[in-house]
Design an enzyme around this catalytic site. Structure first.
Site, PDB file in Angstrom:
ATOM      1  N   TYR A 167      47.685  50.851  98.774  1.00 50.54           N
ATOM      2  CA  TYR A 167      47.557  52.117  99.494  1.00 50.54           C
ATOM      3  C   TYR A 167      48.261  52.011 100.840  1.00 50.54           C
ATOM      4  O   TYR A 167      48.924  52.932 101.286  1.00 50.54           O
ATOM      5  CB  TYR A 167      46.083  52.437  99.728  1.00 50.54           C
ATOM      6  CG  TYR A 167      45.311  52.602  98.448  1.00 50.54           C
ATOM      7  CD1 TYR A 167      45.268  53.822  97.811  1.00 50.54           C
ATOM      8  CD2 TYR A 167      44.661  51.520  97.864  1.00 50.54           C
ATOM      9  CE1 TYR A 167      44.566  53.987  96.630  1.00 50.54           C
ATOM     10  CE2 TYR A 167      43.959  51.676  96.688  1.00 50.54           C
ATOM     11  CZ  TYR A 167      43.915  52.909  96.076  1.00 50.54           C
ATOM     12  OH  TYR A 167      43.225  53.058  94.895  1.00 50.54           O
ATOM     13  N   ASN A 203      45.953  63.745  92.251  1.00 56.15           N
ATOM     14  CA  ASN A 203      47.116  63.726  91.374  1.00 56.15           C
ATOM     15  C   ASN A 203      46.782  64.340  90.022  1.00 56.15           C
ATOM     16  O   ASN A 203      45.878  63.904  89.342  1.00 56.15           O
ATOM     17  CB  ASN A 203      47.570  62.272  91.218  1.00 56.15           C
ATOM     18  CG  ASN A 203      48.351  62.103  89.945  1.00 56.15           C
ATOM     19  OD1 ASN A 203      48.949  63.036  89.442  1.00 56.15           O
ATOM     20  ND2 ASN A 203      48.323  60.921  89.415  1.00 56.15           N
ATOM     21  N   CYS A 225      49.647  56.178  89.089  1.00 57.28           N
ATOM     22  CA  CYS A 225      48.602  56.054  90.103  1.00 57.28           C
ATOM     23  C   CYS A 225      47.737  54.836  89.799  1.00 57.28           C
ATOM     24  O   CYS A 225      47.085  54.291  90.668  1.00 57.28           O
ATOM     25  CB  CYS A 225      47.760  57.320  90.125  1.00 57.28           C
ATOM     26  SG  CYS A 225      47.363  57.936  88.496  1.00 57.28           S
ATOM     27  N   HIS A 226      47.747  54.422  88.551  1.00 51.55           N
ATOM     28  CA  HIS A 226      46.928  53.272  88.173  1.00 51.55           C
ATOM     29  C   HIS A 226      47.555  51.972  88.658  1.00 51.55           C
ATOM     30  O   HIS A 226      46.961  50.915  88.569  1.00 51.55           O
ATOM     31  CB  HIS A 226      46.754  53.253  86.662  1.00 51.55           C
ATOM     32  CG  HIS A 226      48.042  53.221  85.923  1.00 51.55           C
ATOM     33  ND1 HIS A 226      48.715  54.350  85.532  1.00 51.55           N
ATOM     34  CD2 HIS A 226      48.791  52.174  85.529  1.00 51.55           C
ATOM     35  CE1 HIS A 226      49.825  53.983  84.903  1.00 51.55           C
ATOM     36  NE2 HIS A 226      49.892  52.671  84.896  1.00 51.55           N
ATOM     37  N   GLU A 245      50.492  46.983  80.818  1.00 49.55           N
ATOM     38  CA  GLU A 245      51.820  46.808  81.417  1.00 49.55           C
ATOM     39  C   GLU A 245      52.096  45.357  81.759  1.00 49.55           C
ATOM     40  O   GLU A 245      53.142  45.020  82.289  1.00 49.55           O
ATOM     41  CB  GLU A 245      51.914  47.666  82.672  1.00 49.55           C
ATOM     42  CG  GLU A 245      51.781  49.143  82.335  1.00 49.55           C
ATOM     43  CD  GLU A 245      51.909  49.997  83.577  1.00 49.55           C
ATOM     44  OE1 GLU A 245      51.935  49.441  84.676  1.00 49.55           O
ATOM     45  OE2 GLU A 245      52.003  51.221  83.431  1.00 49.55           O
TER      46      GLU A 245
END
Length: 103
Positions: free
Chosen positions: A25, A48, A56-57, A83
């Site tokens: 952040y 969002n 955003c994750h 990912e």
DNA sequence: ACGACGGCCCTCG
DNA sequence: ACGAGGGCCGTCG
């Protein structure tokens, strides 16, 4: 309800984050030139609308913590691990190594 | 225009 | 190393 200009920037920056990496952040706040607006940034991610569309994750706390997620941290972890980002006990493994710094 | 909330960060005890 | 408190910013109702 349109997204604020601030959130727009944040989301755009998020798109720069490559898969398999994460950001914080704070780094985002800096990326938008408002190092102190870390809260506003968190707000942006929360509001969002394009959930998976925007990574955003891939945003975690400054200390490598998972932070939060609009749909539940569990889902966030799932996405991250999908990912290649390993998460353990609400903590990102090798956080310092996979962190993406907005250049 | 005002008050409150939020996926936080930092410093101090 | 752990816990608590304060502060900053933007957006929404």
């Amino acid at each position: 309800m349109d997204l604020g200009i601030f959130e727009k920037k944040v989301l755009k920056k998020l798109l720069e984050i490559p898969s398999g990496k994460v950001s914080t952040y704070k780094l985002l706040a800096i990326a938008v030139k408002n190092p102190k607006a870390v809260r506003a940034v968190g707000n942006a991610l929360h509001k969002n609308l394009d959930a998976p569309r925007v990574p955003c994750h891939r945003i975690v706390k400054s200390d490598g913590g998972l932070g939060g997620y609009g749909g539940g941290q569990t889902k966030k972890i799932k996405l991250l691990e999908s990912e290649g980002v390993k998460v353990k006990n609400g903590r990102v493994l090798d956080f310092e190594k996979i962190i993406f710094r907005f250049k």
